[in-house]
Design an enzyme around this catalytic site. Structure first.
Site, PDB file in Angstrom:
ATOM      1  N   ASP A  81     -47.318 -12.258 -52.545  1.00  0.00           N
ATOM      2  CA  ASP A  81     -48.611 -12.638 -53.119  1.00  0.00           C
ATOM      3  C   ASP A  81     -48.730 -12.061 -54.531  1.00  0.00           C
ATOM      4  OD1 ASP A  81     -51.656 -12.984 -53.245  1.00  0.00           O
ATOM      5  OD2 ASP A  81     -51.251 -13.695 -51.227  1.00  0.00           O
ATOM      6  N   SER A 123     -55.984 -19.038 -47.351  1.00  0.00           N
ATOM      7  CA  SER A 123     -55.269 -17.782 -47.603  1.00  0.00           C
ATOM      8  C   SER A 123     -55.753 -16.700 -46.654  1.00  0.00           C
ATOM      9  CB  SER A 123     -55.504 -17.305 -49.038  1.00  0.00           C
ATOM     10  OG  SER A 123     -54.669 -17.946 -49.951  1.00  0.00           O
ATOM     11  N   HIS A 175     -55.826 -10.907 -55.063  1.00  0.00           N
ATOM     12  CA  HIS A 175     -55.679 -11.765 -53.888  1.00  0.00           C
ATOM     13  C   HIS A 175     -54.788 -11.117 -52.834  1.00  0.00           C
ATOM     14  CE1 HIS A 175     -54.084 -15.336 -51.677  1.00  0.00           C
ATOM     15  NE2 HIS A 175     -55.291 -15.840 -51.911  1.00  0.00           N
TER      16      HIS A 175
END
Length: 605
Positions: free
Chosen positions: A157, A391, A191
């Site tokens: 990520d 996600s 994120h």
């Protein structure tokens, strides 16, 4: 002399001759004027590259070239002799990444040792606006549930910011935006930290550990592939997957989480990111992937199908959509999020997602030095962010898989559960979701249903993996339902295998389908159910329509699962299913692949 190009079509080229041939093609193609009639575009190019060739693009393009088994060395020499730098090598999938003139791509595609050429697409993190939700309660997790102890999850990520939420459980950090070098953990987008928090955050910075992750004692290996804007190169993701696969024992990784993706430009069989995922699964790693947040057209506001991103189209991946839980533990008010991408997948027509999971308005650890944290609207206190998207749902399922692995190890199983077995258990124990009218969402929207973490743990804890193939492997009986918020929730008791739905207690047996060498949904002498179990989507009375009355893409009686290609792109239009029923339909949008444009993602082939 050994063959430097592979043995495709039984052609043997000495390295010097093959190099000369490739250099000649590259050099000649780069000097051809675009005023000439363009040649037929090779079928080995993906849709994005084929469109660039047709348009006479005079620039260069970063591409991933897959070759025959021993074709990388010769191709590397040829490209570099022609002045086209090789940027990365991907031995796991016999591929390399290079920057090549668009004018040379057609010639390269006709070389016998080149199997496919794909754009090195930009991958994006899959989160959207914030909202409200709950997590552990709706998963049915009691206080004394497994914690993911000694299970390793690789989060590929934007990175990971260390802190009390993870303590000493960050066991590795590798920056693939900087050639995969080991580095101090960091996350300048935020994120990856949030996803890792959903998987394994301790919740120590929240009152009563309210924002504890699904597997709060799991170990995290973070691999950075996205920049401060949440974007990155497909080739870097492939390199990260290859690194984890090659070093899974040393890293102690059991699960890979991929909360990112790009539009699908080619069939799964030639998609290099899909092939990297499949190789990881064959190595025994469960790979959990976000399906995408492209379930609604940005231009019409209507829900649509075929928005699954790559690598969510990987057959053996566990592809996850998102559910809204509206801040309650009960499942009766859950709804599939409108933005959650629906199947089928472009080209292959695979039924995805495999299941859905809570993904809307989830609160987890914040990276305080990140882009996302700079938005006050996303913050919850000083230490957390609230985000929504597939996600987040993928992170919930990765945490669930970690708990399943720990539970099965506790059952003293001789060998680990395979990724296929874990995927089957997740689907079998899932809980079907219904819309506002009480009607179950279709299989293309929710897969078999919403993740049931408590039920999946229960089954995993009762499996003895040492039992012979085709034998019953449960050590004790289970009830096919789970009590959540005081309500009995029946399991789906279904798995989707290729073009059929299998019902009945299939996960209670050590089936050949669970083996490592089986691609999920393949026809390798595995038969589920009967002819009546084939999946047929829609009818003349119940069509699924995307778009307006003047420009429809219709999923109706012409679509029969497993009998034909779902969508075929010829450069100007898409032909769907049986040509007699829908001969040719115009595609929405364009092929620029911009993830910020929902239309282009949903309608790119």
């Amino acid at each position: 002399m050994t063959d430097a190009w592979g043995n495709a079509m039984h052609l043997r080229f000495p390295r010097c001759q093959a190099t000369f041939l490739c250099v000649a093609i590259l050099t000649f193609a780069a000097t051809v004027t675009h005023a000439q009639q363009p040649p037929a575009v090779g079928s080995k190019l993906d849709a994005r590259l084929a469109a660039s060739v047709r348009s006479g693009d005079s620039g260069t393009q970063r591409v991933i070239i897959r070759t025959a088994s021993n074709g990388i060395p010769g191709l590397t020499i040829a490209l570099e002799h022609a002045g086209n730098p090789v940027l990365l090598v991907h031995p796991l999938i016999n591929a390399l990444t290079a920057r090549v003139p668009v004018a040379a791509l057609n010639g390269l595609s006709h070389l016998p040792f080149v199997e496919s050429i794909s754009i090195d697409a930009v991958v994006m993190a899959e989160q959207v606006a914030s909202g409200d939700s709950t997590l552990r309660g709706t998963l049915g997790l009691p206080v004394q549930s497994p914690t993911g102890n000694r299970v390793g999850v690789a989060v590929i990520d934007s990175g990971l910011e260390p802190g009390p939420e993870f303590g000493d459980r960050i066991t590795g950090f590798f920056d693939f935006t900087q050639d995969g070098r080991a580095a101090s953990p960091s996350d300048n987008y935020g994120h990856g930290t949030h996803v890792a928090g959903l998987i394994a955050g301790s919740g120590d910075l929240s009152s009563g550990k309210r924002y504890r992750g699904v597997a709060p004692k799991a170990r995290i290996v973070a691999l950075k592939v996205l920049d401060q804007n949440g974007a990155g190169n497909t080739s870097d993701v492939i390199s990260a997957v290859e690194f984890v696969t090659a070093n899974k024992g040393q890293l102690g990784v059991d699960v890979i989480n991929l909360s990112l993706g790009h539009p699908i430009y080619e069939p799964a069989a030639t998609d290099p990111l899909v092939q990297a995922v499949e190789a990881a699964v064959r190595a025994g790693i469960a790979v959990v992937v976000a399906g995408g947040n492209y379930g609604v057209s940005s231009s019409t506001g209507l829900p649509g199908y075929a928005g699954i991103l790559s690598p969510g189209n990987a057959p053996s991946a566990i592809t996850v959509g998102a559910v809204k839980t509206v801040e309650t533990n009960t499942r009766t008010d859950d709804r599939v999020a409108a933005y959650s991408s629906r199947g089928p997948t472009w080209y292959d027509g695979m039924a995805k997602p495999d299941l859905v999971a809570p993904g809307h308005g989830l609160v987890a650890a914040a990276a305080k030095s990140s882009t996302l944290y700079s938005n006050p609207a996303l913050r919850v206190g000083d230490s957390y962010l609230r985000l929504s998207g597939t996600s987040m749902a993928a992170g919930v399922v990765s945490g669930t898989v970690a708990l399943m692995i720990e539970a099965n190890r506790g059952a003293l199983s001789a060998v680990p559960l395979t990724p296929n077995a874990m995927k089957a258990i997740l689907q079998y124990t899932s809980l079907p979701v219904r819309d506002e009218q009480g009607v179950e969402y279709d299989y293309l929207t929710q897969g078999t249903g919403s993740v049931n973490t408590a039920g999946a743990i229960e089954v995993a804890a009762r499996i003895n993996t040492s039992m012979p193939i085709a034998s019953w492997w449960l050590t004790s009986g289970v009830n096919a339902w789970t009590v959540i918020d005081g309500q009995i929730e029946p399991w789906a008791q279904t798995i989707g295998w290729g073009d059929s739905l299998s019902e009945g207690p299939v996960v209670y047996f050590n089936e050949p389908a669970w083996s490592l060498n089986i691609v999920w949904g393949s026809d390798d002498n595995i038969v589920w159910g009967s002819d009546d179990d084939n999946i047929v989507w829609g009818s003349s009375d119940d069509n699924i329509v995307w778009g307006s009355s003047d420009d429809n893409i219709v999923w109706g009686s012409n679509i029969v699962w497993g009998s034909s290609l779902i969508g075929a792109w010829d450069g100007t239009s898409v032909s769907w299913g049986m040509a007699a029923a829908v001969p040719s339909l115009t595609v929405w949008g364009d092929l620029d692949g911009s993830v910020g444009s929902t239309g282009s993602v949903l309608t790119s082939p």
